[in-house]
Design an enzyme around this catalytic site. Structure first.
Site, PDB file in Angstrom:
ATOM      1  N   CYS A  48      57.432  46.744  35.671  1.00 61.54           N
ATOM      2  CA  CYS A  48      56.347  46.207  34.859  1.00 61.54           C
ATOM      3  C   CYS A  48      56.399  46.868  33.480  1.00 61.54           C
ATOM      4  CB  CYS A  48      55.010  46.484  35.532  1.00 61.54           C
ATOM      5  SG  CYS A  48      53.582  45.994  34.531  1.00 61.54           S
ATOM      6  N   CYS A  51      53.101  49.331  33.069  1.00 66.63           N
ATOM      7  CA  CYS A  51      52.855  50.562  33.838  1.00 66.63           C
ATOM      8  C   CYS A  51      54.102  51.163  34.477  1.00 66.63           C
ATOM      9  CB  CYS A  51      51.809  50.299  34.911  1.00 66.63           C
ATOM     10  SG  CYS A  51      52.368  49.192  36.232  1.00 66.63           S
ATOM     11  N   CYS A  97      51.077  42.227  38.254  1.00 69.44           N
ATOM     12  CA  CYS A  97      51.349  43.559  38.781  1.00 69.44           C
ATOM     13  C   CYS A  97      50.055  44.092  39.371  1.00 69.44           C
ATOM     14  CB  CYS A  97      51.838  44.467  37.646  1.00 69.44           C
ATOM     15  SG  CYS A  97      51.980  46.206  38.121  1.00 69.44           S
ATOM     16  N   CYS A 100      48.440  47.357  37.424  1.00 70.63           N
ATOM     17  CA  CYS A 100      47.775  47.295  36.116  1.00 70.63           C
ATOM     18  C   CYS A 100      47.232  45.914  35.760  1.00 70.63           C
ATOM     19  CB  CYS A 100      48.737  47.754  35.030  1.00 70.63           C
ATOM     20  SG  CYS A 100      50.100  46.604  34.743  1.00 70.63           S
ATOM     21  N   CYS A 120      59.119  33.147  38.986  1.00 71.53           N
ATOM     22  CA  CYS A 120      59.585  32.777  37.655  1.00 71.53           C
ATOM     23  C   CYS A 120      58.834  33.667  36.661  1.00 71.53           C
ATOM     24  CB  CYS A 120      59.296  31.301  37.427  1.00 71.53           C
ATOM     25  SG  CYS A 120      59.983  30.646  35.923  1.00 71.53           S
TER      26      CYS A 120
END
Length: 132
Positions: A48, A51, A97, A100, A120
């Protein structure tokens, strides 16, 4: 489960580029075939951008022909959340995610086996760490 990471909008803006902020924090989408990782064939892990949580690996990445990095499975399903998205007069499933709440992209039921899923994602929401 991992402790939730929260920051103010100003903190996210200071940490991310304008494109990363637009995609990951404002649910934007980069144009097809323009993202850094849509054609990446190197082995490694996709984290991510907000984070640094490891979310997907190159082992589950495939060429979907859509112009965005596509994966058939996350590292751990508990690391990604799914939210119903009815924007733009469509019904889709947004992927975020879980650490976060960063917007990653969408998941569709038209991927390859063994899951039949296509995550995607936007390159701007990801940071690739090459396998050593």
């Amino acid at each position: 489960m991992t402790e939730k990471l929260t920051k103010s909008e100003a903190e996210w803006r200071a940490q991310l580029t304008p494109e990363q902020f637009n995609v990951a924090r404002k649910k934007g989408t980069e144009r097809a075939f323009t993202g850094e990782y849509h054609d990446n064939k190197e082995k490694g892990t996709y984290h991510c951008i907000c984070c640094n949580e490891p979310l997907f690996t190159s082992a589950t990445k495939f060429d979907s022909g859509t112009g965005w990095p596509s994966f058939w499975e996350p590292i751990d399903p508990a690391k990604v959340g799914e939210i119903e998205d009815r924007s733009f007069f469509m019904r889709r499933t947004e992927v975020v995610c879980n650490k976060c709440d960063g917007h990653l992209g969408h998941v569709f039921p038209d991927g390859p086996e063994p899951t039949g899923l296509r995550y995607c994602l936007n390159s701007a929401a990801l940071d690739f760490k090459k396998e050593e």
